[in-house]
Design a protein around this motif. Structure first.
Motif, PDB file in Angstrom:
ATOM      1  N   PHE A 150      94.667  65.297  47.271  1.00  0.00           N
ATOM      2  CA  PHE A 150      94.524  65.841  45.922  1.00  0.00           C
ATOM      3  C   PHE A 150      95.775  65.560  45.091  1.00  0.00           C
ATOM      4  O   PHE A 150      95.692  65.048  43.971  1.00  0.00           O
ATOM      5  N   PHE A 151      96.938  65.855  45.643  1.00  0.00           N
ATOM      6  CA  PHE A 151      98.180  65.645  44.904  1.00  0.00           C
ATOM      7  C   PHE A 151      98.511  64.161  44.734  1.00  0.00           C
ATOM      8  O   PHE A 151      99.098  63.771  43.724  1.00  0.00           O
ATOM      9  N   ARG A 152      98.110  63.309  45.683  1.00  0.00           N
ATOM     10  CA  ARG A 152      98.289  61.858  45.493  1.00  0.00           C
ATOM     11  C   ARG A 152      97.459  61.375  44.314  1.00  0.00           C
ATOM     12  O   ARG A 152      97.892  60.524  43.539  1.00  0.00           O
ATOM     13  N   GLY A 153      96.275  61.933  44.152  1.00  0.00           N
ATOM     14  CA  GLY A 153      95.440  61.583  43.002  1.00  0.00           C
ATOM     15  C   GLY A 153      96.104  61.953  41.692  1.00  0.00           C
ATOM     16  O   GLY A 153      96.057  61.203  40.719  1.00  0.00           O
ATOM     17  N   LEU A 154      96.767  63.086  41.671  1.00  0.00           N
ATOM     18  CA  LEU A 154      97.470  63.527  40.466  1.00  0.00           C
ATOM     19  C   LEU A 154      98.774  62.771  40.263  1.00  0.00           C
ATOM     20  O   LEU A 154      99.301  62.738  39.157  1.00  0.00           O
ATOM     21  N   ALA A 155      99.295  62.167  41.319  1.00  0.00           N
ATOM     22  CA  ALA A 155     100.591  61.486  41.241  1.00  0.00           C
ATOM     23  C   ALA A 155     100.511  60.149  40.515  1.00  0.00           C
ATOM     24  O   ALA A 155     101.529  59.623  40.097  1.00  0.00           O
ATOM     25  N   ASP A 156      99.321  59.610  40.348  1.00  0.00           N
ATOM     26  CA  ASP A 156      99.183  58.346  39.632  1.00  0.00           C
ATOM     27  C   ASP A 156      99.324  58.614  38.133  1.00  0.00           C
ATOM     28  O   ASP A 156      98.589  59.435  37.573  1.00  0.00           O
ATOM     29  N   THR A 157     100.254  57.934  37.481  1.00  0.00           N
ATOM     30  CA  THR A 157     100.522  58.225  36.073  1.00  0.00           C
ATOM     31  C   THR A 157      99.328  57.932  35.168  1.00  0.00           C
ATOM     32  O   THR A 157      99.127  58.642  34.178  1.00  0.00           O
ATOM     33  N   SER A 158      98.533  56.948  35.495  1.00  0.00           N
ATOM     34  CA  SER A 158      97.351  56.658  34.674  1.00  0.00           C
ATOM     35  C   SER A 158      96.323  57.775  34.778  1.00  0.00           C
ATOM     36  O   SER A 158      95.785  58.238  33.763  1.00  0.00           O
ATOM     37  N   ARG A 159      96.036  58.220  35.998  1.00  0.00           N
ATOM     38  CA  ARG A 159      95.077  59.317  36.166  1.00  0.00           C
ATOM     39  C   ARG A 159      95.612  60.594  35.538  1.00  0.00           C
ATOM     40  O   ARG A 159      94.870  61.336  34.894  1.00  0.00           O
ATOM     41  N   LEU A 160      96.885  60.844  35.711  1.00  0.00           N
ATOM     42  CA  LEU A 160      97.476  62.045  35.114  1.00  0.00           C
ATOM     43  C   LEU A 160      97.419  61.974  33.588  1.00  0.00           C
ATOM     44  O   LEU A 160      97.124  62.973  32.919  1.00  0.00           O
ATOM     45  N   ALA A 161      97.669  60.797  33.016  1.00  0.00           N
ATOM     46  CA  ALA A 161      97.583  60.639  31.561  1.00  0.00           C
ATOM     47  C   ALA A 161      96.171  60.931  31.069  1.00  0.00           C
ATOM     48  O   ALA A 161      95.985  61.576  30.021  1.00  0.00           O
ATOM     49  N   LEU A 162      95.174  60.486  31.799  1.00  0.00           N
ATOM     50  CA  LEU A 162      93.791  60.751  31.417  1.00  0.00           C
ATOM     51  C   LEU A 162      93.479  62.240  31.486  1.00  0.00           C
ATOM     52  O   LEU A 162      92.862  62.802  30.576  1.00  0.00           O
ATOM     53  N   LEU A 163      93.915  62.892  32.553  1.00  0.00           N
ATOM     54  CA  LEU A 163      93.695  64.337  32.667  1.00  0.00           C
ATOM     55  C   LEU A 163      94.409  65.084  31.544  1.00  0.00           C
ATOM     56  O   LEU A 163      93.842  66.016  30.954  1.00  0.00           O
ATOM     57  N   GLU A 164      95.627  64.682  31.249  1.00  0.00           N
ATOM     58  CA  GLU A 164      96.365  65.318  30.145  1.00  0.00           C
ATOM     59  C   GLU A 164      95.620  65.144  28.824  1.00  0.00           C
ATOM     60  O   GLU A 164      95.525  66.073  28.028  1.00  0.00           O
TER      61      GLU A 164
END
Length: 109
Positions: free
Chosen positions: A15-29
């Protein structure tokens, strides 16, 4: 019991590795403010359309975002309000430890 604990830790780490990707995190943000089309997400994040679509597919597969189709457009939203809570909680923690996290040499970009 150790097998259950190992599975729990493995899932949390994934779960946290998924959030660690800056592209995925940018999309979630970007989705924190509400539902958006892929083109809106591309504009908000600066990602290319294929890159954004690939990461959105990953986030959807993992249950973090939901999508709906309207005509030829696909709209995405956070699938669970607790995703917003995780992002907000991370901001709260970082308010106290950001300098130390930034200076950490054990985790690299």
């Amino acid at each position: 019991m150790a097998v259950v604990q190992d599975l729990s830790l493995t899932l949390k780490a994934k779960f946290f590795r998924g959030l660690a990707d800056t592209s995925r995190l940018a999309l979630l943000e970007a989705l924190r403010s509400g539902e958006k089309s892929v083109s809106e997400l591309v504009a908000d994040t600066g990602l290319s359309q294929p890159n954004a679509s690939g990461h959105l597919a990953c986030l959807k597969e993992c249950g973090l975002v939901a999508s709906r189709q309207e005509g030829r457009f696909v709209y995405y939203a956070l699938a669970d309000p607790r995703v917003e809570d995780v992002l907000r909680d991370a901001e709260g923690i970082l308010a106290d430890v950001a300098a130390r996290v930034y200076a950490c040499t054990r985790y690299q970009d």
